[in-house]
Design a protein around this motif. Structure first.
Motif, PDB file in Angstrom:
ATOM      1  N   PHE A  28      35.170   0.479 -17.975  1.00 15.44           N
ATOM      2  CA  PHE A  28      35.748   0.145 -19.283  1.00 15.44           C
ATOM      3  C   PHE A  28      36.845   1.155 -19.550  1.00 15.44           C
ATOM      4  CE2 PHE A  28      36.278   1.485 -23.620  1.00 15.44           C
ATOM      5  CZ  PHE A  28      36.437   0.307 -24.321  1.00 15.44           C
ATOM      6  N   ILE A  29      37.981   0.683 -20.014  1.00 13.00           N
ATOM      7  CA  ILE A  29      39.005   1.646 -20.434  1.00 13.00           C
ATOM      8  C   ILE A  29      39.703   1.127 -21.681  1.00 13.00           C
ATOM      9  CG2 ILE A  29      40.766   0.741 -18.818  1.00 13.00           C
ATOM     10  CD1 ILE A  29      41.800   3.705 -18.598  1.00 13.00           C
ATOM     11  N   GLN A  30      39.848   2.035 -22.652  1.00 14.26           N
ATOM     12  CA  GLN A  30      40.632   1.695 -23.843  1.00 14.26           C
ATOM     13  C   GLN A  30      42.056   2.159 -23.563  1.00 14.26           C
ATOM     14  OE1 GLN A  30      38.806   2.297 -27.736  1.00 14.26           O
ATOM     15  NE2 GLN A  30      40.703   3.299 -28.338  1.00 14.26           N
ATOM     16  N   MET A  31      42.955   1.231 -23.454  1.00 15.79           N
ATOM     17  CA  MET A  31      44.328   1.566 -23.064  1.00 15.79           C
ATOM     18  C   MET A  31      45.157   1.997 -24.276  1.00 15.79           C
ATOM     19  SD  MET A  31      44.544   1.442 -19.780  1.00 15.79           S
ATOM     20  CE  MET A  31      46.294   1.315 -19.355  1.00 15.79           C
ATOM     21  N   GLU A  32      46.366   2.438 -24.012  1.00 13.40           N
ATOM     22  CA  GLU A  32      47.237   2.948 -25.071  1.00 13.40           C
ATOM     23  C   GLU A  32      47.818   1.830 -25.932  1.00 13.40           C
ATOM     24  OE1 GLU A  32      47.423   3.673 -21.899  1.00 13.40           O
ATOM     25  OE2 GLU A  32      49.231   2.802 -21.023  1.00 13.40           O
ATOM     26  N   ASP A  33      47.826   0.623 -25.416  1.00 12.25           N
ATOM     27  CA  ASP A  33      48.309  -0.510 -26.210  1.00 12.25           C
ATOM     28  C   ASP A  33      47.882  -1.816 -25.538  1.00 12.25           C
ATOM     29  OD1 ASP A  33      50.230  -1.060 -24.166  1.00 12.25           O
ATOM     30  OD2 ASP A  33      51.753   0.156 -25.167  1.00 12.25           O
ATOM     31  N   GLU A  34      48.221  -2.914 -26.199  1.00  7.24           N
ATOM     32  CA  GLU A  34      47.804  -4.243 -25.729  1.00  7.24           C
ATOM     33  C   GLU A  34      48.440  -4.583 -24.378  1.00  7.24           C
ATOM     34  OE1 GLU A  34      45.635  -6.169 -27.098  1.00  7.24           O
ATOM     35  OE2 GLU A  34      45.495  -5.632 -29.211  1.00  7.24           O
ATOM     36  N   ILE A  35      49.693  -4.182 -24.225  1.00  7.13           N
ATOM     37  CA  ILE A  35      50.397  -4.493 -22.968  1.00  7.13           C
ATOM     38  C   ILE A  35      49.747  -3.705 -21.829  1.00  7.13           C
ATOM     39  CG2 ILE A  35      52.624  -4.487 -21.782  1.00  7.13           C
ATOM     40  CD1 ILE A  35      53.953  -4.548 -24.575  1.00  7.13           C
ATOM     41  N   GLY A  36      49.397  -2.455 -22.119  1.00  4.53           N
ATOM     42  CA  GLY A  36      48.713  -1.642 -21.124  1.00  4.53           C
ATOM     43  C   GLY A  36      47.397  -2.278 -20.699  1.00  4.53           C
ATOM     44  N   ALA A  37      46.706  -2.887 -21.658  1.00  3.85           N
ATOM     45  CA  ALA A  37      45.397  -3.487 -21.363  1.00  3.85           C
ATOM     46  C   ALA A  37      45.533  -4.692 -20.432  1.00  3.85           C
ATOM     47  CB  ALA A  37      44.707  -3.880 -22.657  1.00  3.85           C
ATOM     48  N   ILE A  38      46.458  -5.586 -20.730  1.00  7.45           N
ATOM     49  CA  ILE A  38      46.616  -6.752 -19.835  1.00  7.45           C
ATOM     50  C   ILE A  38      47.119  -6.289 -18.465  1.00  7.45           C
ATOM     51  CG2 ILE A  38      48.931  -7.381 -20.761  1.00  7.45           C
ATOM     52  CD1 ILE A  38      46.719 -10.177 -19.780  1.00  7.45           C
ATOM     53  N   SER A  39      47.969  -5.286 -18.463  1.00 14.13           N
ATOM     54  CA  SER A  39      48.483  -4.771 -17.183  1.00 14.13           C
ATOM     55  C   SER A  39      47.345  -4.186 -16.349  1.00 14.13           C
ATOM     56  CB  SER A  39      49.536  -3.684 -17.433  1.00 14.13           C
ATOM     57  OG  SER A  39      50.594  -4.179 -18.224  1.00 14.13           O
ATOM     58  N   ALA A  40      46.485  -3.414 -16.994  1.00 10.63           N
ATOM     59  CA  ALA A  40      45.373  -2.774 -16.269  1.00 10.63           C
ATOM     60  C   ALA A  40      44.415  -3.807 -15.682  1.00 10.63           C
ATOM     61  CB  ALA A  40      44.624  -1.814 -17.188  1.00 10.63           C
ATOM     62  N   ILE A  41      44.152  -4.885 -16.431  1.00  6.54           N
ATOM     63  CA  ILE A  41      43.185  -5.855 -15.869  1.00  6.54           C
ATOM     64  C   ILE A  41      43.792  -6.614 -14.693  1.00  6.54           C
ATOM     65  CG2 ILE A  41      41.856  -6.083 -18.025  1.00  6.54           C
ATOM     66  CD1 ILE A  41      42.970  -9.075 -18.098  1.00  6.54           C
ATOM     67  N   ILE A  42      45.107  -6.798 -14.690  1.00  9.09           N
ATOM     68  CA  ILE A  42      45.733  -7.470 -13.541  1.00  9.09           C
ATOM     69  C   ILE A  42      45.678  -6.545 -12.321  1.00  9.09           C
ATOM     70  CG2 ILE A  42      47.862  -8.504 -12.642  1.00  9.09           C
ATOM     71  CD1 ILE A  42      48.549  -9.209 -15.620  1.00  9.09           C
ATOM     72  N   GLY A  43      45.979  -5.262 -12.542  1.00 10.09           N
ATOM     73  CA  GLY A  43      45.880  -4.289 -11.446  1.00 10.09           C
ATOM     74  C   GLY A  43      44.462  -4.226 -10.893  1.00 10.09           C
ATOM     75  N   ALA A  44      43.479  -4.198 -11.801  1.00  6.14           N
ATOM     76  CA  ALA A  44      42.077  -4.114 -11.381  1.00  6.14           C
ATOM     77  C   ALA A  44      41.667  -5.351 -10.596  1.00  6.14           C
ATOM     78  CB  ALA A  44      41.178  -3.940 -12.602  1.00  6.14           C
ATOM     79  N   SER A  45      42.152  -6.502 -11.040  1.00 10.28           N
ATOM     80  CA  SER A  45      41.812  -7.747 -10.336  1.00 10.28           C
ATOM     81  C   SER A  45      42.379  -7.725  -8.912  1.00 10.28           C
ATOM     82  CB  SER A  45      42.351  -8.956 -11.119  1.00 10.28           C
ATOM     83  OG  SER A  45      41.998 -10.154 -10.477  1.00 10.28           O
TER      84      SER A  45
END
Lengths: 283, 377
Positions: free
Chosen positions: B53-70
């Protein structure tokens, strides 16, 4: 002794092709661009690190430097403008065994990606970030960036840039990066060693690399050649941290420091997360 | 005696449970009302199972992180609302273009802008389809109950993995915050789909091999050193400027959903067989509509309800069938008329189509729907 020297000279030339995707070349970079020199230092550093190609994930955003991952034979991810750090965070946290290297530019890292950049540094997540700074947005044709010197001409600062510059290294250090360095494409052998140190560092390592964009920055600012730019900004515009104390103030004034500027140990994010998992499993 | 298999959960908690059931092992998000509980819940549950689980710095960071993780092999989720959904659009477009499985939850709140953060809304129906720039596929699911949020979260992951595309789970604040008893199925009771991985030698691997309808997807670090870019690309993943290849790719990512829409569609038809008045409703408002149907059926008024659980691709077949039978389709929704545009398009003049709209932060009550039915009975 003479025999030994001769043997050294016959050493096989470095095999860059082993790390490149030769079918994807030629690259898009203009004649005189510094990015190719940086790539050379980067490949040599990776080779020296002993990491395998499968272990490396190279992530980039948008811009000229961000096209690098397309040319190298690693796990590669070319993302959106400014977002590479967040994509890289996802890759790294999901698979900490990968060595993540982010390739970015002055606009990509310090303007549109500024928020992701500082928070990546703050977390101290293990990744190496290279910020190629050539003072301009090259891919879109020469607009001013957060590192464009004041007074410089860009296609969006025809009367001279009035904005102060961001110091990428100060920013990274203040944000919490545990390894911060600056190199140039002129000092490419030093750069190779600096990148190697950055790769070996556990935590967020940031290397700002001053290089040149003769096509846009040079042309707009009446710097006639790539070599003239390298002499002005890289050779004469920087001072090695190793020499700075020995030089008189007038030789340091207005120059950027080159070399490893900051290196500390601090808990790394993925390792801390692993501890959190162990704690959570016990509860 | 209480049924021990039942749990009283909030819709957002059911979403987190559904994600875990589906095998989600990575969440990145940013706090935003009224979806925050999904992240809060997963921040506790994921590490217990070794997930991240990670709380990102913003919404764009969050969608970016899940794509990287996938791309690193995880099954990943993000959750957001209102302005956060707008911010995620560039990442959603990237995931469509690069064909990276991931799930995006949007708990709809009042808008535009900051709007009415604590109030319900259904005003992101069109954004869920058209929010990202460029032509792109959209798979969007709309559950109505807490139990359904659980199952539709699982289905979101399954569709995302099967078709290598982002899936949007879209529900409103009412079901997101409502508490209802739900049953969490035993492991193995519900099918879990995982992306197909390549079996070919790495040197032969094409991450966008168009000889497959859905090309196998390797994970970074498994020996398949492939390239991913948001630029138009060839089957090998590298950029192209070839007009033929660009068009082929742009059509292929849409066709893979369009050609499989019968498998992606899911509707509930209630009392539609003999209906002369039809209702098309989704999310919490489908519950008001169902109540209205029951009341009117008690009075022998022939009303039926079509409730889509897949709103995109739009359920053309079911709406078309309904339009053949009824004299009017009533479309109640908590917006100023979004799904109604599609209903009108599909009905094509075969029956009247009338919207009931409300954007004051209150749900559409059964009585409001009954009043319209009364006009057409």
């Amino acid at each position: 002794m003479a025999v030994q020297t001769a043997a050294k000279k016959e050493r096989a030339p470095f095999d860059y092709d082993r790390y490149l995707r030769p079918k994807k070349l030629p690259h898009i970079w203009c004649p005189g661009c510094g990015h190719g020199i940086v790539l050379k230092s980067l490949i040599r550093a990776i080779d020296a690190s002993g990491l395998t190609k499968d272990q490396i994930c190279m992530v980039s955003g948008i811009g000229c430097s961000s096209r690098t991952p397309g040319y190298v034979d690693f796990n590669t991810l070319h993302t959106l403008h400014g977002r590479s750090f967040a994509y890289a965070t996802g890759v790294k946290l999901a698979k900490p065994e990968l060595k993540v290297i982010v390739i970015s530019g002055d606009g990509d890292a310090l303007a549109i990606g500024g928020n992701h950049f500082i928070h990546t540094c703050r977390r101290n997540i293990d990744m190496t970030i290279l910020v190629y700074s050539n003072f301009i947005y090259g891919m879109t044709g020469g607009q001013y960036s957060p590192t464009t010197p004041q007074g410089a001409i860009a296609t969006t600062s025809r009367f001279g840039n009035i904005e102060p510059v961001f110091d990428c290294c100060d920013l990274a250090k203040a944000a919490g990066a545990t390894f911060v360095a600056r190199g140039t494409s002129y000092h490419c052998q030093d750069l190779e060693k600096t990148i190697l140190e950055a790769i070996r560092h556990k935590g967020t390592s940031v290397v700002e690399i001053i290089d040149q964009c003769p096509t846009y920055y040079g042309r707009l600012n009446k710097l006639r050649s790539a070599t003239e730019m390298m002499e002005k900004f890289e050779k004469n515009g920087t001072v090695s941290v190793k020499q700075v104390d020995k030089l008189p103030p007038e030789k340091v004034e207005g120059k950027l420091l080159r070399g490893i500027l900051h290196r500390v140990e601090r808990p790394e994010y993925c390792e801390e997360y692993d501890k959190l998992i162990q704690d959570a499993k016990g509860k | 005696m209480a049924d021990k298999t039942k749990r009283l959960l909030q819709g957002n908690e059911a979403c987190a449970e559904g994600a875990l059931y589906a095998g989600c092992n990575f969440f990145a998000g940013y706090p935003i009302t009224p979806s925050t509980e999904i992240g809060e819940c997963l921040s506790v549950r994921l590490p217990k199972t070794g997930g991240k689980f990670i709380q990102m710095e913003d919404e764009i960071g969050a969608i970016s992180a899940i794509i990287g993780a996938s791309l690193a092999g995880s099954k990943s989720l993000t959750a957001t609302s209102g302005p956060g959904f707008s911010l995620k659009q560039e990442g959603i477009g990237f995931a469509c273009m690069t064909e990276v499985p991931c799930v995006i939850v949007n708990v709809m709140r009042g808008g535009p802008s900051t709007g009415f953060p604590t109030g319900p809304s259904q005003s992101d129906i069109m954004q869920a389809k058209w929010g990202a720039h460029g032509d792109h596929p959209a798979v969007v699911l709309t559950p109505s109950t807490v139990q359904e949020i659980f199952y539709e979260t699982v289905r979101s992951f399954n569709l995302s993995e099967k078709y290598r595309t982002p899936v949007i789970l879209l529900y409103d604040e009412i079901v997101g915050h409502m508490r209802e008893p739900i049953v969490i199925p035993e492991e193995g009771e519900v099918e879990i789909v995982n992306r197909i991985k390549p079996t070919c030698p790495p040197e032969e691997y094409l991450p966008y091999d168009d000889s497959h309808e859905i090309a196998p997807l390797a994970a970074y670090g498994e020996g398949y050193r492939f390239h991913v870019t948001g630029l138009n690309h060839k089957p090998d993943g590298f950029p192209t400027n070839d007009p033929k290849l660009i068009e082929k790719e742009n059509k292929r990512i849409i066709d893979k959903i369009e050609n499989n829409k019968k498998q992606i569609w899911k509707n509930e038809a209630i009392d539609l067989d003999d209906a002369t008045i039809g209702i098309f409703a989704y999310g919490s408002i489908a519950r008001s509509a169902r109540y209205a149907v029951n009341i009117m059926r008690d009075k022998d008024i022939k009303v039926g309800l079509l409730r889509p659980l897949t709103i995109w691709p739009f359920p053309e077949e079911a709406v078309s069938e309904m339009a053949e039978k009824v004299k009017v389709i009533i479309v109640p929704e908590m917006n100023l008329g979004q799904a109604v545009i599609e209903v009108e398009r599909v009905a094509g003049g075969k029956c009247e189509v009338v919207g009931i709209n409300r954007v004051d932060g209150d749900p559409i009550h059964p009585q409001q729907i009954i009043e319209v039915i009364e006009k057409y009975k």
